[in-house]
Enzyme design. Structure first.
Site, PDB file in Angstrom:
ATOM      1  N   HIS A  82       0.842  -1.198   0.000  1.00 19.58           N
ATOM      2  CA  HIS A  82       0.000   0.000   0.000  1.00 19.58           C
ATOM      3  C   HIS A  82       0.873   1.241   0.000  1.00 19.58           C
ATOM      4  O   HIS A  82       1.839   1.338   0.742  1.00 19.58           O
ATOM      5  CB  HIS A  82      -0.901   0.011   1.249  1.00 19.58           C
ATOM      6  N   ASP A 161     -14.131   3.531   6.782  1.00 21.41           N
ATOM      7  CA  ASP A 161     -13.071   4.321   6.133  1.00 21.41           C
ATOM      8  C   ASP A 161     -13.599   4.989   4.878  1.00 21.41           C
ATOM      9  O   ASP A 161     -13.277   6.144   4.590  1.00 21.41           O
ATOM     10  CB  ASP A 161     -11.861   3.452   5.790  1.00 21.41           C
ATOM     11  N   ARG A 168     -13.216  13.430   5.377  1.00 21.25           N
ATOM     12  CA  ARG A 168     -11.915  14.076   5.654  1.00 21.25           C
ATOM     13  C   ARG A 168     -11.463  14.897   4.458  1.00 21.25           C
ATOM     14  O   ARG A 168     -10.904  15.982   4.596  1.00 21.25           O
ATOM     15  CB  ARG A 168     -10.855  13.011   5.976  1.00 21.25           C
ATOM     16  N   SER A 183      -6.988   4.703   8.623  1.00 17.59           N
ATOM     17  CA  SER A 183      -7.580   4.540   7.297  1.00 17.59           C
ATOM     18  C   SER A 183      -6.849   3.434   6.522  1.00 17.59           C
ATOM     19  O   SER A 183      -7.472   2.513   5.989  1.00 17.59           O
ATOM     20  CB  SER A 183      -7.481   5.883   6.554  1.00 17.59           C
ATOM     21  N   LYS A 187      -8.154  -0.985   6.316  1.00 19.27           N
ATOM     22  CA  LYS A 187      -8.386  -1.646   5.020  1.00 19.27           C
ATOM     23  C   LYS A 187      -7.435  -2.824   4.847  1.00 19.27           C
ATOM     24  O   LYS A 187      -7.824  -3.880   4.372  1.00 19.27           O
ATOM     25  CB  LYS A 187      -8.111  -0.662   3.873  1.00 19.27           C
TER      26      LYS A 187
END
Ligand code: URA
Length: 434
Positions: A82, A161, A168, A183, A187
């Site tokens: 990620h 999220d 956000r 966040s 995930k």
């Protein structure tokens, strides 16, 4: 328990407990807590911050706000990767095939672009026919058969999220370390892989600008991943200037293919080989990251990774002909070149401004529901450290709307800084946090 008391407590700088955090996440996910109260709490968190325990509790509550994917039917150690978001970051499309070619199963869920940053799902959709939504069965079957599948995040994975990120984004509360940690990690933990390699971007084109902030973010995420029994490693990498030369969806996919052919820009090639090396190490196919890197280098030079990319594209319904014939990608009708007016060295290229220029050309959304132009974006001809003279090409902007292309070209020109002195280059890979 009520939301007013929770907002008040955080506003006064006190730590929230497990029940209060769960009350907020469950209520906001199911809609009983309105956006205005959630926004107030986010802003209180932004200013008062959360401690390590609160950040962990928030991540855990968000992870359990929806389904947790079961990847146990896939053999081997599944490794996820990620990035915290950047400009020109097409590494998933390179490291996925590289690691899969070394035998590491990649079952990945990716996001769309938002604001000035790009997203892998949009990029993949520039390949004609490519499906980014598959049934769970098709997804698992592809990973078992060819070793890789990348799809869009389903609505059932960490729905808290999904809602909070959108909130956000419009309440100026994205760039808080606890909120980014929860966040990303909610995930990643829900997505079911056994190990996680994180690319924590740091610089003007990232959500955290300083190395200190990036280190804190990386430590938070690594600790949460490891505490959950998933081997987690974070690389802190430079995002002061865009990554590679291409920014924009189809342009980035073409650059990813060229990188898999061995013709990629130095920065994107180096970062991809390093990240993929760590993925191979985390996947248990190498004893050290260095050995992992040697394996992925071999997969690159032998053509095995490019072949894996072809299988991946075809497996998800895309036209594998795009790997040989780039004219099959969506084509822009307009382009505008930007030239240097000065002599000297490129001392900086503001990644955020380049991301915004690409967005203005049509490659990104101004609002979530906007359509995007998959052919739009920029190709940089010069990077930081390059020598330039008046009249030399700095970049070319592409798109289908001449007014947008013109506006984007002005924005992109403003992103370049040129001066007489050769700049000090900071390393691309700043630190590794294990
Ligand atoms: N990427 C995410 O998934 N979440 C954030 O908050 C920031 C970057």
């Amino acid at each position: 328990m009520n939301m007013y008391d929770i907002i008040y407590k955080k506003r006064q700088g006190e730590a929230l407990g497990k029940d209060e955090i769960r009350f907020f996440i469950e209520g906001y996910t199911k809609g009983s807590i309105p956006d205005y109260q959630a926004s107030a709490l986010l802003m209180a968190i932004y200013f008062q911050k959360m401690n390590t325990e609160e950040t962990y509790l928030l991540t855990d509550a968000m992870r359990h706000s929806g389904d947790v994917v079961d990847l146990s039917s896939i053999k081997g150690v599944k490794v996820d990767k990620h990035s915290t978001g950047g400009v020109g970051d097409k590494t998933t499309l390179i490291v996925g095939p590289l690691a899969a070619a070394c035998g590491v199963p990649i079952a990945k869920m990716s996001g769309r672009g938002l604001g000035f940053t790009g997203g892998t799902v949009d990029k993949m959709e520039s390949i004609p026919g490519f499906k980014t939504t598959l049934s769970e069965e098709e997804f698992l079957d592809l990973v078992n058969r060819i070793g890789i599948s990348v799809i869009g995040q389903t609505g059932q994975i960490a729905p808290a999220d999904k809602k909070l990120y959108a909130l956000r984004d419009v309440t100026a509360t994205v760039d808080n370390i606890s909120l980014i940690t929860s966040s990303v990690m909610s995930k990643k933990l829900a997505a079911g892989s056994d190990a996680i390699v994180l690319d924590v971007k740091c610089g003007k084109g990232a959500f955290v600008e300083t190395v200190e902030a990036a280190e804190e973010l990386a430590h938070n995420m690594v600790n949460i991943g490891n505490a959950d029994g998933k081997k987690t490693i974070a690389l802190i990498t430079d995002m002061d200037q865009p990554l590679g030369n291409a920014v924009g969806n189809s342009l980035e996919v073409i650059e990813a293919i060229e990188t898999l052919r061995g013709n990629g820009p130095d920065d994107i090639t180096e970062l991809s080989l390093t990240l993929a090396g760590y993925m191979v190490f985390c996947g248990g196919k190498a004893d050290t990251p260095e050995e992992g890197r040697a394996l992925v280098e071999k997969a690159l030079t032998s053509g095995a990774a490019l072949e894996k990319m072809k299988e991946f594209v075809a497996g998800q319904g895309g036209d594998p002909g795009v790997l040989e014939d780039y004219s099959l990608f969506p084509q822009p009708s307009y382009s505008q070149e930007i030239f240097s007016k000065d002599e000297g060295f490129v001392t900086s290229i503001d990644a955020r401004r380049i991301g915004l220029a690409s967005q203005h050309a049509g490659a990104g959304r101004e609002r979530k529901e906007d359509d995007i132009d998959l052919s739009a974006g920029l190709l940089l001809s010069k990077k930081v450290g390059d020598k330039v003279k008046p009249g030399m090409l700095l970049a070319t902007v592409f798109g289908n709307d001449p007014d947008r292309v013109k506006k984007a070209a002005e924005e992109a020109y403003g992103a370049f800084r040129i001066s007489a002195e050769k700049p000090q280059m900071r390393p691309l890979i700043i630190k590794v946090i294990q």
